[in-house]
Design a protein around this motif. Structure first.
Motif, PDB file in Angstrom:
ATOM      1  N   ILE A   9      39.663  58.526  35.488  1.00  0.00           N
ATOM      2  CA  ILE A   9      40.990  58.276  34.932  1.00  0.00           C
ATOM      3  C   ILE A   9      41.347  59.399  33.971  1.00  0.00           C
ATOM      4  O   ILE A   9      40.580  59.712  33.054  1.00  0.00           O
ATOM      5  N   LYS A  76      47.822  55.701  41.028  1.00  0.00           N
ATOM      6  CA  LYS A  76      46.795  56.451  40.313  1.00  0.00           C
ATOM      7  C   LYS A  76      45.890  55.497  39.537  1.00  0.00           C
ATOM      8  O   LYS A  76      46.331  54.439  39.091  1.00  0.00           O
ATOM      9  N   ALA A  78      43.967  53.683  36.571  1.00  0.00           N
ATOM     10  CA  ALA A  78      44.474  53.382  35.232  1.00  0.00           C
ATOM     11  C   ALA A  78      43.555  52.400  34.527  1.00  0.00           C
ATOM     12  O   ALA A  78      42.863  51.604  35.165  1.00  0.00           O
ATOM     13  N   HIS A  79      43.536  52.484  33.211  1.00  0.00           N
ATOM     14  CA  HIS A  79      42.899  51.444  32.411  1.00  0.00           C
ATOM     15  C   HIS A  79      43.834  50.234  32.417  1.00  0.00           C
ATOM     16  O   HIS A  79      45.054  50.379  32.370  1.00  0.00           O
ATOM     17  N   GLY A 148      52.918  50.624  30.228  1.00  0.00           N
ATOM     18  CA  GLY A 148      52.047  51.683  30.718  1.00  0.00           C
ATOM     19  C   GLY A 148      52.248  52.986  29.971  1.00  0.00           C
ATOM     20  O   GLY A 148      53.379  53.373  29.664  1.00  0.00           O
ATOM     21  N   GLY A 150      51.266  57.076  30.237  1.00  0.00           N
ATOM     22  CA  GLY A 150      50.768  58.067  31.184  1.00  0.00           C
ATOM     23  C   GLY A 150      51.370  59.428  30.934  1.00  0.00           C
ATOM     24  O   GLY A 150      51.828  59.728  29.824  1.00  0.00           O
TER      25      GLY A 150
END
Length: 238
Positions: A9, A76, A78-79, A148, A150
Motif C-alpha cells: 500500500i 488500488k 488501501a488501509h 478516503g 489518497g
C-alpha cells in the motif's frame, strides 16, 4: 495452508488515532467497531494482489473479460477500518457501554443467559425480545460514510512516506438495514448468480467483493432504493 498475499500500500500507514474521535467533515462522533468488515476487505484486496485482473469467470465472453479487467484496474490497495457513528458524544458512550456489556457477559454461559433474558436492559433499550414493529422498520434507514485519503497523482504515491494529498468522502444509504436492505442485497446477489453465472468465478470460499465487483450489482441495488453518492473531494493541507 496458503496465506493471503501481502498488500503493498502506497504511503505511510495511518495512525491508530484515538478510540473516539469527532469527524467534522460529516458531523459525527465515531468509535472503533470490532467487526469482520475490515478482514473481508483485506481478503478481497489480497485476492486482487494475487489476481490483478480479478478472478476469471467460468465461461466469459470477450466483452466481459474486458469489463472485468477495466474494473479491477481502477481498484488500488488501501488501509481500511470501521467505526460506528453518532451525532452526539453521549451516543458513542452508549455504544461503548453496550459493547462492554456484550464483551463481559458474552464470555460465560450465565452471562449469555442474562443477555438473552434481558436484552433491553443490557442494550440500553436498543434491542427487545419482540423485535421492532412494522412501523419502526418502515421508518428506519441507514447511512454508511467512507472517508478516503489518497494521492492525486501516481508519482506522489511512489514517493516513499509522502502523506496523502487528497480526501474523498462517499456515502451509501438506504432503508432499514436489517429487515429491508439485507434481503434486497441478498436477492440481488442471487439474481446476479442466476443471470450471469458464466461471468463469475468457478467457486470456493471467496470474499464477496472479488466475486461481485465487476458485475452490475451496484446498478441493481440503486434500482432498489440503495444509493451510492460522492459527497466531496478536497485537497489536504501538507
Amino acid at each position: 495452508m496458503k496465506h493471503p498475499s501481502i498488500l503493498q500500500i502506497a504511503g505511510p500507514p495511518p495512525s491508530k488515532g484515538p478510540m473516539v474521535e469527532h469527524q467534522k467533515a460529516i458531523g459525527l462522533w465515531a468509535v472503533k467497531l470490532p467487526s469482520a468488515d475490515s478482514t473481508v476487505v483485506r481478503r478481497t484486496l489480497s485476492a486482487l494482489t494475487e489476481n490483478p485482473h480479478g478472478l476469471p469467470g467460468v465461461d466469459e465472453n470477450d466483452g466481459q473479460i474486458e469489463r472485468r479487467k477495466n474494473f479491477w484496474s481502477t481498484v488500488k490497495p488501501a488501509h481500511f477500518g470501521v467505526k460506528i457513528g453518532s451525532k452526539s458524544l453521549l451516543g458513542t458512550i452508549r455504544f461503548i457501554t453496550v459493547g462492554l456489556f456484550i464483551g463481559l457477559f458474552g464470555s460465560t454461559a450465565f452471562g449469555r443467559w442474562l443477555l438473552l433474558k434481558y436484552p433491553s436492559i443490557f442494550s440500553l433499550g436498543w434491542f427487545k425480545k419482540q423485535g421492532p414493529t412494522e412501523e419502526e422498520v418502515r421508518s428506519g434507514s441507514f447511512k454508511m460514510w467512507f472517508i478516503g485519503h489518497g494521492y492525486s497523482d501516481a508519482n506522489l504515491a511512489s514517493q516513499g512516506n509522502r502523506k496523502p494529498d487528497t480526501e474523498i468522502i462517499t456515502r451509501v444509504m438506504g432503508p432499514e438495514i436489517g429487515y429491508i436492505t439485507t434481503p434486497i442485497v441478498l436477492l440481488q446477489c442471487a439474481l446476479v448468480l442466476l443471470s450471469g453465472r458464466g461471468n463469475l468465478p468457478k467457486g470456493g470460499v471467496l470474499p464477496p467483493g472479488i466475486v461481485f465487483g465487476p458485475t452490475d450489482l451496484q446498478e441493481r441495488l440503486q434500482q432498489n432504493g440503495i444509493t451510492f453518492d460522492i459527497i466531496s473531494k478536497n485537497v489536504l493541507s501538507a
